[in-house]
Write a protein that holds these residues in place. Structure first.
Motif, PDB file in Angstrom:
ATOM      1  N   ASP A 137     148.787  32.488 108.839  1.00 43.47           N
ATOM      2  CA  ASP A 137     146.934  32.189 109.076  1.00 43.47           C
ATOM      3  C   ASP A 137     146.731  30.410 108.668  1.00 43.47           C
ATOM      4  O   ASP A 137     145.846  30.049 109.263  1.00 43.47           O
ATOM      5  CB  ASP A 137     146.721  32.237 107.416  1.00 43.47           C
ATOM      6  N   THR A 197     147.161  29.442 112.484  1.00 39.53           N
ATOM      7  CA  THR A 197     146.504  29.840 113.594  1.00 39.53           C
ATOM      8  C   THR A 197     144.579  29.077 113.247  1.00 39.53           C
ATOM      9  O   THR A 197     144.434  28.535 114.037  1.00 39.53           O
ATOM     10  CB  THR A 197     145.588  31.295 113.009  1.00 39.53           C
ATOM     11  N   TYR A 244     137.101  34.307 106.199  1.00 40.40           N
ATOM     12  CA  TYR A 244     138.640  34.996 106.347  1.00 40.40           C
ATOM     13  C   TYR A 244     138.174  36.504 104.800  1.00 40.40           C
ATOM     14  O   TYR A 244     138.102  36.381 104.015  1.00 40.40           O
ATOM     15  CB  TYR A 244     139.694  34.565 105.501  1.00 40.40           C
ATOM     16  N   LEU A 291     138.614  35.316 110.128  1.00 32.33           N
ATOM     17  CA  LEU A 291     140.103  35.828 110.589  1.00 32.33           C
ATOM     18  C   LEU A 291     140.065  37.230 109.935  1.00 32.33           C
ATOM     19  O   LEU A 291     139.470  37.035 108.482  1.00 32.33           O
ATOM     20  CB  LEU A 291     140.985  34.369 109.756  1.00 32.33           C
ATOM     21  N   ALA A 345     141.363  36.873 114.629  1.00 33.32           N
ATOM     22  CA  ALA A 345     142.093  37.451 114.657  1.00 33.32           C
ATOM     23  C   ALA A 345     143.006  38.267 115.680  1.00 33.32           C
ATOM     24  O   ALA A 345     144.189  38.822 115.218  1.00 33.32           O
ATOM     25  CB  ALA A 345     141.065  39.149 114.362  1.00 33.32           C
ATOM     26  N   GLN A 371     145.605  35.291 115.776  1.00 28.74           N
ATOM     27  CA  GLN A 371     145.974  35.257 114.268  1.00 28.74           C
ATOM     28  C   GLN A 371     147.108  36.347 114.252  1.00 28.74           C
ATOM     29  O   GLN A 371     148.114  36.197 114.307  1.00 28.74           O
ATOM     30  CB  GLN A 371     145.446  36.101 113.758  1.00 28.74           C
TER      31      GLN A 371
END
Length: 320
Positions: A147, A150, A234, A273, A296, A299
């Motif tokens: 995370d 990213t 997120y 995210l 996403a 990610q």
């Protein structure tokens, strides 16, 4: 309780159990290396060449299991994969005895088990081999590395970032809280359903880490209390892998925490995210998950790069 003063400088030779146990410099090395490998997956010297890595997953997994098995191969190693019914643990053999055998044959172990983090620590200590936590009940640290990498890739850095997490205080949220707590000047706001927040011990430890980094960690149960400026939104699946909820009406409690286009419009420039898998219509609207601001899928790709970074850091760079 986490010893903040004894955190290691790297994951070399012992593996990764919790982000809270790393010094910020060690975490940043993993994040930066993940981004480097995202740009060039061949930017290494096959550090796992000649090594055998066990991959034990007793829970379902798409991204994490594929990322680690692929990462082991790309780094020159040989993976040995175990499913939920493959080891004699399933017939009553003790964790300690299993660990001694695995430690005598493997060079490292990547593990996702149905039990607590202490099981992974026992596998490491009894087997004398490094273990990488590929998700335990308490925390998903390699997801946290993914995370942060990213976000660093998409935002050009992490310092001063304002992140809004919406959903259950699950193992992904725990890793995210520890990671954001180490980012200088960052603000992590965790909006969780009542009764489903971050564990109190996690929040205390994360705030202690944040105090040293000049970061801020806030938890609330009301979306009306979110900050005016947010760089990232997120969320995660409401039903965490391998868990169930005792309250039969839990969906009613979670419904106000749905991330839709109306919520995202409050921050027109914020990225989105999701650690996947996603249930469109539950925690997130399809137009958000599949929209232009969603990271996403980047990610998901970063899962491989961050797995490679953690594996490489565990055994050290290639020599010779």
């Amino acid at each position: 309780m986490t010893n903040l003063y004894g955190r290691p400088d790297s994951v070399r030779d012992h593996g990764l159990f919790s982000l809270s146990e790393l010094k910020p410099a060690a975490l940043w090395k993993l994040v930066e290396r993940s981004v480097e490998l995202f740009h060039d997956r061949e930017a290494h010297g096959l550090p796992l060449r000649g090594r055998v890595a066990g991959v034990l997953f007793t829970r379902t997994s798409t991204r994490t299991r594929t990322a680690f098995q692929t990462g082991i191969v790309r780094l020159g190693g040989t993976p040995i994969s175990y499913g939920p019914h493959d080891l004699q643990l399933n017939t009553g053999e003790s964790m300690a005895d299993t660990a001694r055998v695995l430690g005598s044959m493997l060079d490292l172990l990547v593990a996702r088990t149905a039990g607590p983090l202490d099981e992974l620590r026992e596998l490491s200590s009894e087997g004398g081999l490094p273990v990488i936590n590929a998700m335990a009940a308490e925390e998903h640290p390699t997801q946290g590395v993914c995370d942060l990498a990213t976000l660093a890739l998409a935002h050009g850095g992490l310092d001063g970032l304002s992140l809004l997490y919406v959903g259950e205080g699950n193992n992904t949220a725990v890793a995210l809280a520890y990671g954001m707590a180490m980012v200088p000047g960052a603000r992590g706001t965790f909006v969780t359903p009542p009764g489903y927040g971050l564990p109190a011990e996690v929040l205390r430890t994360a705030r202690q880490i944040a105090g040293a980094a000049g970061a801020e960690l806030v938890e609330t149960h009301d979306l009306a209390e979110v900050p005016e400026q947010v760089d990232v939104v997120y969320t995660t699946r409401w039903q965490t892998t391998g868990t169930s909820k005792a309250d039969p009406a839990w969906r009613d409690t979670f419904r106000p925490f749905h991330v839709d286009a109306a919520l995202m419009r409050r921050w027109p420039h914020a990225s989105f995210l999701h650690d996947l898998p996603a249930h469109r219509g539950d925690e997130v609207a399809g137009e958000v998950l599949d929209g232009p601001r969603s990271l996403a899928w980047t990610q998901a790709t970063m899962k491989l790069c961050s797995a490679m970074a953690v594996l490489e850091a565990t055994v050290g760079p290639a020599t010779g």
